[in-house]
Design a protein around this motif. Structure first.
Motif, short mmCIF file in Angstrom:
data_model
loop_
_atom_site.label_atom_id
_atom_site.label_comp_id
_atom_site.label_asym_id
_atom_site.label_seq_id
_atom_site.Cartn_x
_atom_site.Cartn_y
_atom_site.Cartn_z
N LEU A 48 9.59 -12.76 -51.95
CA LEU A 48 9.74 -11.40 -52.47
C LEU A 48 11.01 -11.21 -53.30
CD1 LEU A 48 8.60 -9.24 -49.42
CD2 LEU A 48 7.31 -9.79 -51.48
N VAL A 49 11.86 -12.24 -53.35
CA VAL A 49 13.12 -12.10 -54.11
C VAL A 49 12.87 -11.78 -55.58
CG1 VAL A 49 15.18 -13.34 -54.89
CG2 VAL A 49 14.44 -13.51 -52.51
N PRO A 50 11.93 -12.46 -56.28
CA PRO A 50 11.68 -12.08 -57.69
C PRO A 50 11.24 -10.64 -57.86
CG PRO A 50 10.70 -14.22 -57.22
CD PRO A 50 11.12 -13.65 -55.90
N VAL A 51 10.45 -10.12 -56.92
CA VAL A 51 9.99 -8.74 -57.04
C VAL A 51 11.14 -7.77 -56.77
CG1 VAL A 51 8.17 -7.14 -56.36
CG2 VAL A 51 7.79 -9.59 -56.15
N PHE A 105 23.49 -5.62 -51.55
CA PHE A 105 23.20 -7.05 -51.38
C PHE A 105 24.49 -7.85 -51.18
CE2 PHE A 105 19.25 -6.29 -54.19
CZ PHE A 105 18.55 -5.84 -53.08
N ASP A 106 25.54 -7.47 -51.92
CA ASP A 106 26.81 -8.18 -51.80
C ASP A 106 27.43 -7.98 -50.42
OD1 ASP A 106 29.17 -9.62 -52.98
OD2 ASP A 106 30.11 -7.68 -52.58
N GLU A 107 27.29 -6.78 -49.87
CA GLU A 107 27.93 -6.48 -48.60
C GLU A 107 27.09 -6.87 -47.39
OE1 GLU A 107 28.64 -2.36 -48.87
OE2 GLU A 107 30.15 -2.50 -50.48
N GLN A 108 25.75 -6.75 -47.50
CA GLN A 108 24.90 -6.94 -46.33
C GLN A 108 24.05 -8.21 -46.38
OE1 GLN A 108 22.59 -3.42 -45.45
NE2 GLN A 108 24.27 -2.03 -46.02
N LEU A 109 23.66 -8.64 -47.57
CA LEU A 109 22.74 -9.77 -47.68
C LEU A 109 23.47 -11.11 -47.69
CD1 LEU A 109 19.83 -10.85 -48.12
CD2 LEU A 109 20.20 -10.55 -50.57
N PRO A 157 18.36 -15.71 -58.38
CA PRO A 157 18.19 -14.53 -59.26
C PRO A 157 19.04 -13.35 -58.84
CG PRO A 157 16.06 -15.53 -58.79
CD PRO A 157 17.05 -16.24 -57.92
N ILE A 158 19.19 -13.12 -57.53
CA ILE A 158 20.06 -12.03 -57.06
C ILE A 158 21.52 -12.37 -57.37
CG2 ILE A 158 20.85 -10.78 -55.03
CD1 ILE A 158 18.12 -11.03 -53.84
N PHE A 159 21.90 -13.64 -57.16
CA PHE A 159 23.27 -14.04 -57.48
C PHE A 159 23.56 -13.82 -58.97
CE2 PHE A 159 22.97 -17.44 -53.90
CZ PHE A 159 22.90 -16.41 -52.96
#
Length: 1196
Positions: A565-568, A593-597, A612-614
């Motif tokens: 689900l990361v791309p979505v 995302f930076d603080e919790q993921l 992709p999130i990075f």
């Protein structure tokens, strides 16, 4: 001369020829004794013949109705009357154009101001009377024939009710269009009165059952006359009221609609002399239009209120008539009710009728079972909201009940949900009490298990808007009841809503259920922040709300549990980042995302799924990069420790991705902010990373970080966007594809043959193109971009190279997920009727496009001209002249067995060679005296001149484009001379421009010829929608011809302002783009271009160009109005800008097909001194070429 009667077969051929419109097919009906002016009289006489079948008579009536205004295509006199009717008077064959001109001018009998210098000539009066009588004659014949047919008893063979009804309809249509054409009702005043009297005679037989359908048709004809000429029947309004009161059959609907139309025109008219005549004793017949003419010619300069214009008695009578009409909706059909409401509501509002009357009469419509009646009621509710005060919840419950009925059609249920959604939005602006009722009702909005995804999506939208109401109630705790607070909350509302699509976690990321879920999350986040507001600052109330925290936690948990689900999730973040209004929401998600993921991620090979999130965190300078850098350092240590002989390419691929993220950090963040952490990461990689290429790349970036200042470093890194470690692709030009010649040739003689042997284009290019966009085809995973690959097999299997089949992630999967982010999936497209129609049109269009991989593709032909100069050719090849001094042709050299071979890049496919058996050279200029002609045995036609092309040969360069880009085609020649020498060499290349790729769209085989313009227009709007920024077609794939290829549309758009006057612009379009214009919108623009008869297969629309432009501009994302530029020279002395530029004449809609499967759509908004061109295409590289083409087209 009496016209010869036509047989039924001849009539069929005549009607077919006229409908086809080919002048060659019409010639036989105008060159014989069946002359064009007598066709009208011949048609009327045929209608009275008993040996003609009923079907043929109906076809003749329709033929007269369609072609009575058509101009004779074979009459070349400029002032010929332009219709069959006005052409029926006999004319002398030698009459000149001036006579015809005076006849046409005499049709305008409007009064003019008298001038003392103008004398009244009795010859002019006689000419006016002759002209009026010539115009009246055909209408008199038509009316006489109509009376004869109506009065003839039915025999069920040649005379029937259907013939009489069609005759009434056609005659009314001919009268209306002809009166508008001659622009003077006085000319045929008597005939018009006769037609109305005949219609009133038919209507004035209430409750007569045999001809009730004919009476209904007569009422509709009278109604059309009243619509065309308002207040025409105002003098007999009371008589029509009496007929409505008497009529008891189903035709009463026609009587009521006729009365409503007449009353509406009376009430809405601003003429002082228009009123309601309550004296019903006046007879219907004879009818006179003098009252109507007095209205038209009266003083219309004052618009006085209704009470000041009419007396009290007339006002009371009108209200009585409206009260009578409001009692009729129960006896009307659904379509009749809709028409009735449209006619009576403006009248009721103008007369200030009591709202209770409307509520009593129309409240029951919402409880019927017809969608038309629901629509009529909701339209009434929107216009008179105060009259239905307190019924909002009842209306919402009724609509909700209809939407839950499974036996209803899905389209109807979706329409009802749209209405309910609009009602909920309307309640947003109402008092809190009603909002609480809607929130309580939201417990029934949850989707059902067996609802389709489209229904579920709309129900989830309803819940999203209800959450806004719930937030409003929650902000004022004293206003929300305890019952609602215990049953409904935003978090519970969202969690319960997503239960119906909870299986998205186990489905592929591209599944429709996943798209529905993330579309719902997007709606829940932005429904409280409308796009219409100008404020783009962060809303702390929303970020601190329960709604936002719930969605944040859901996204973090989904990303941790399901890497697919990361791309979505990244696509959802990108939607926020691309929106200027909600960009801050995307930044808040990245901070989450930076603080919790990041701190919850496990360091293993699966971490590559989160790159992709990075990448998004690294691109945003408002998010701290410290946590990301620390995570990457730990990941590099893991890769170094776990590297072994079984790692394969995983280390190289993941290390290259980390290098890419480091490069992104250097571009988007300040050097001082990332220096410490990034230098540690790069130093670790250049010392210990197992792959040599990644170590070298890390060492280069580390040196750049240490040695180059931050500003210069960003400029240096922004030059290119290529990942280090991948060598750039070399450009595939024709120079690298050249092969050494197969045959030996004399290099001294063949070195400069291009100086005197010329292959030139017959039509020079507008744009002297010397460049083309060449993109690297070596992408990370070896696949081409979507626009280059273009076509995929509809049934294909993807080879997945799993290097570690246990728990490790493969290189191919990591890169494929990264590429998938580059083309984010669009949200759910709700397949309503409009989207289904668009998809159907596109499927039909693409099914006609050949797949060039499995069958011959579309080809373009570039006509050229081959010639050579005699003098340098003779000197170079040492050819002796065989001239005898008499014939010049014998003195020129020739080439034999000429073979032209072409080579180009693979984008143009294989190019067949051209063979010319014999070619003579151009004669020297000083050897041909003026007036001497070339011998006919050598040159077939034409006289010799210095610029004559009779000595050359035409050559066709046949290309099969695989990609629509300009380029060059290299030309090689092989030939023999007179003395047996072999000529071999290279000529100047032929330029291929983007305009050579312009083709008309392929017409499917099932489209008839007369439907081609409509098909082109529908295809234009379908492609315009599909190429838009918010395309409703999504990732729809379209099967190409043959069934083996599958194509998708990925559109883009642009805009260009051209500072050219309207005359130059129209001339340029007519010269180069006329065959591609599918529609012309705007009355002013149509008046400019229509008489030139240049455009074919074109739809003419006289609609308001400003309204059309606003709609299309808003769809394209350019704003709500046209783009205007202002210069200082355009300002007047008072400092105000002139309004010349703002005058909108209309639009050209241009559809261009680019082989093999692409399109260019142009919407040209024409103004007085400028033209705004909106461009949409599904092949973005062609935008640069189109820009230069438009510049050259209008500024050459």
């Amino acid at each position: 001369m009496t016209s010869k009667p036509l047989s039924p077969q001849e009539w069929d051929h005549l009607i077919d020829d006229y409908n086809y419109g080919d002048p060659h097919r019409l010639r036989r009906w105008t060159t014989t004794h069946h002359t064009f002016p007598h066709l009208f009289q011949l048609s009327l006489s045929t209608l009275l013949r008993k040996d003609i079948t009923l079907n043929l008579k109906l076809n003749i009536l329709i033929f007269l109705e369609q072609h009575h205004l058509n101009q004779n295509p074979f009459d070349t006199r400029p002032e010929k009357p332009a219709s069959i009717i006005t052409s029926t008077r006999p004319e002398k064959p030698d009459s000149d154009s001036s006579t015809s001109s005076s006849v046409r001018d005499s049709l305008d009998t409007r009064p003019e101001k008298s001038d003392s210098s103008t004398s009244s000539d009795p010859l002019d009066k006689k000419s006016d009377s002759i002209t009026s009588s010539s115009v009246m004659v055909p209408f008199t014949l038509l009316l006489h024939t109509l009376r004869t047919v109506i009065q003839t008893p039915n025999d069920a063979v040649s005379i029937t009710f259907s013939l009489k009804e069609q005759f009434l309809i056609s005659t009314t249509s001919i009268f209306i269009s002809s009166i508008n054409n001659i622009d003077n009702i006085n000319i045929i005043k008597g005939e018009l009165e006769g037609l109305i009297e005949l219609l009133l005679t038919i209507v004035n037989r209430p409750n007569h059952g045999v001809d009730r359908v004919t009476r209904g048709v007569a009422c509709e004809c009278l109604r059309e006359l009243e619509v065309a000429f308002p207040c025409l029947l105002s003098g007999i309004c009371s008589n029509l009221w009496g007929l409505c009161q008497i009529e008891r059959t189903h035709v009463g609907q026609c009587y009521v609609l006729l009365l409503a139309t007449v009353v509406g025109n009376i009430v809405m008219s601003s003429k002082k002399n228009v009123g309601f005549v309550s004296n019903s004793s006046l007879p219907l017949i004879p009818f006179s239009v003098s009252r109507f003419l007095s209205i038209v010619e009266g003083d219309d300069g004052e618009n006085v209120g209704l009470g000041e214009e009419r007396d009290a008695s007339s006002y009371r009578e009108l209200k009585r008539v409206i009260s009578f009409l409001l009692e009729w909706p129960g006896n009307l059909t659904p379509c009749g009710v809709v028409e009735f409401i449209n006619l009576t509501m403006p009248v009721a509002k103008a007369l200030d009728l009591q709202a209770s009357l409307l509520k009593v009469q129309f409240s029951g419509l919402i409880y019927t079972f017809d969608p038309l009646l629901w629509h009529a009621f909701l339209g009434l509710y929107m216009r008179f909201c105060d009259s239905f005060e307190g019924q909002e919840l009842d209306i919402a419950r009724r609509l909700l009940l209809v939407s839950r009925e499974g036996q209803q059609n899905v389209v109807v249920r979706m329409l009802v949900l749209h209405w309910l959604l609009g009602l909920v939005q309307l309640v947003l602006s109402r008092d809190v009490g009603k909002r609480e009722g809607i929130v309580h009702l939201s417990l029934k909005f949850y989707p059902r298990v067996f609802d389709s995804l489209a229904i579920k999506s709309l129900r989830l939208d309803l819940l999203a808007y209800c959450s806004v109401l719930l937030d409003g109630l929650g902000s004022n705790g004293e206003n929300m009841s305890t019952e609602i607070g215990s049953e409904v909350s935003v978090a519970k509302l969202l969690e319960d809503a997503l239960i119906c699509v909870s299986d998205f976690k186990w489905l592929p990321p591209w599944s429709t259920e996943t798209v529905v879920v993330f579309r719902t999350l997007h709606k829940f986040m932005i429904c409280a922040s409308s796009h219409s507001g100008p404020d783009t600052s962060p809303d702390k109330t929303l970020t601190e709300s329960t709604r936002f925290r719930t969605i944040q936690n859901m996204l973090v948990e989904s990303a941790l549990e399901f890497q697919g689900l990361v791309p979505v999730i990244v696509t959802l973040v990108d939607r926020f980042l691309w929106c200027q209004k909600h960009r801050w929401l995307g930044e808040c998600l990245l901070k989450t995302f930076d603080e919790q993921l990041l701190k919850k991620l496990k360091i293993d090979y699966k971490l590559g799924s989160y790159f992709p999130i990075f990448e998004r965190i690294a691109e945003n300078n408002n998010v701290s990069p410290d946590g990301l850098i620390d995570l990457l350092v730990k990941f590099m240590i893991f890769l170094v420790e776990k590297h072994g002989p079984d790692a394969g390419l995983r280390s190289w691929c993941l290390g290259s991705e980390v290098i890419r993220i480091c490069r992104t950090l250097l571009i988007h963040h300040y050097r001082s902010r990332i220096f410490s952490g990034l230098s540690e990461l790069l130093g670790l990689m250049c010392l210990y990373f197992p792959d040599v290429e990644v170590r070298d790349s890390a060492r280069i970036y580390l040196r750049m970080l240490i040695s180059i200042p931050g500003k210069k470093l960003k400029e240096l890194l922004n030059v290119g966007d290529k990942l280090l470690g991948i060598s750039p692709a070399t450009q595939s030009t024709s120079f690298f594809n050249l092969q050494s010649p197969k045959f030996s040739y004399d290099p001294k003689k063949s070195k400069h043959i291009s100086n005197y042997i010329h292959l030139e284009r017959k039509v020079p290019l507008l744009v002297k193109q010397s460049w083309s966009v060449q993109l690297s085809t070596l992408i990370m995973n070896g696949s081409k971009p979507a626009y280059l690959e273009g076509i995929l097999d509809s049934e294909h299997t993807s080879e997945q190279n799993d290097l570690d089949r246990s728990n490790s992630i493969s290189v191919v999967s990591v890169i494929s997920e990264t590429n998938r982010i580059a083309y984010p999936q669009e949200p759910l497209r709700v397949m309503d009727s409009k989207i289904s129609e668009i998809v159907g049109i596109l499927r039909t269009h693409f099914s006609s496009i050949p797949d060039f991989r499995h069958m011959p593709g579309l080809r373009i032909k570039i006509p050229c001209y081959l010639s050579f100069e005699s003098d340098p050719f003779t000197k170079t090849w040492e050819i002796k002249s065989t001239s005898n001094g008499i014939d010049v042709v014998d003195s020129v050299p020739a080439m034999y067995a000429v073979v032209l071979k072409f080579s180009a890049s693979p984008s143009y496919g294989s190019i067949p060679s051209s063979h010319i058996p014999f070619l003579i050279g151009e004669a020297p200029k000083n050897e041909v005296p003026n007036g001497q002609t070339i011998s006919m045995d050598i040159v077939p036609v034409g006289k010799y001149s210095n610029e004559d092309k009779s000595f050359g040969a035409p050559v066709i360069v046949d290309l099969e484009p695989r990609e629509p880009i300009p380029g060059l085609v290299d030309v090689f020649i092989e030939a023999n001379t007179d003395n047996g020498q072999i000529i071999q060499g290279k000529l100047h290349s032929i330029s291929v421009g983007i305009e050579d790729m312009f083709l008309k769209a392929i017409i499917p085989e099932n489209i008839p010829t007369e439907s081609v313009p409509t098909y082109y227009e529908d295809l234009f709007y379908a492609l315009w929608e599909a190429c838009g920024a918010s395309s409703s077609t999504g990732r729809e794939g379209f099967i190409l011809k043959g069934g083996r290829g599958l194509a998708a549309i990925s559109g883009t758009h642009s805009v260009k302002l051209l500072e050219v006057p309207v005359t130059a612009m129209v001339q340029a379009v007519e010269r180069c783009l006329a065959s591609f214009v599918v529609s012309i919108v705007g009355e002013h623009l149509i008046d400019i271009v229509k008489d030139r008869e240049i455009f074919s297969d074109t739809i003419w629309k006289y609609s308001d160009p400003d309204l059309t432009g606003d709609v299309m501009a808003s769809e394209a994302g350019y704003g709500s109005g046209p783009l205007y530029l202002k210069d200082k020279e355009e300002e007047d002395d008072r400092g105000g800008a002139t309004q010349t530029r703002k005058k909108n004449f209309g639009y050209f809609l241009v559809l261009i097909f680019l082989p093999p499967r692409f399109h260019i759509l142009l919407q040209m908004e024409v103004s007085a001194v400028s033209t705004l061109v909106r461009i949409r295409t599904d092949h973005w590289p062609c935008l640069a070429y189109i820009d230069e083409y438009l510049e050259a087209l209008f500024f050459e």
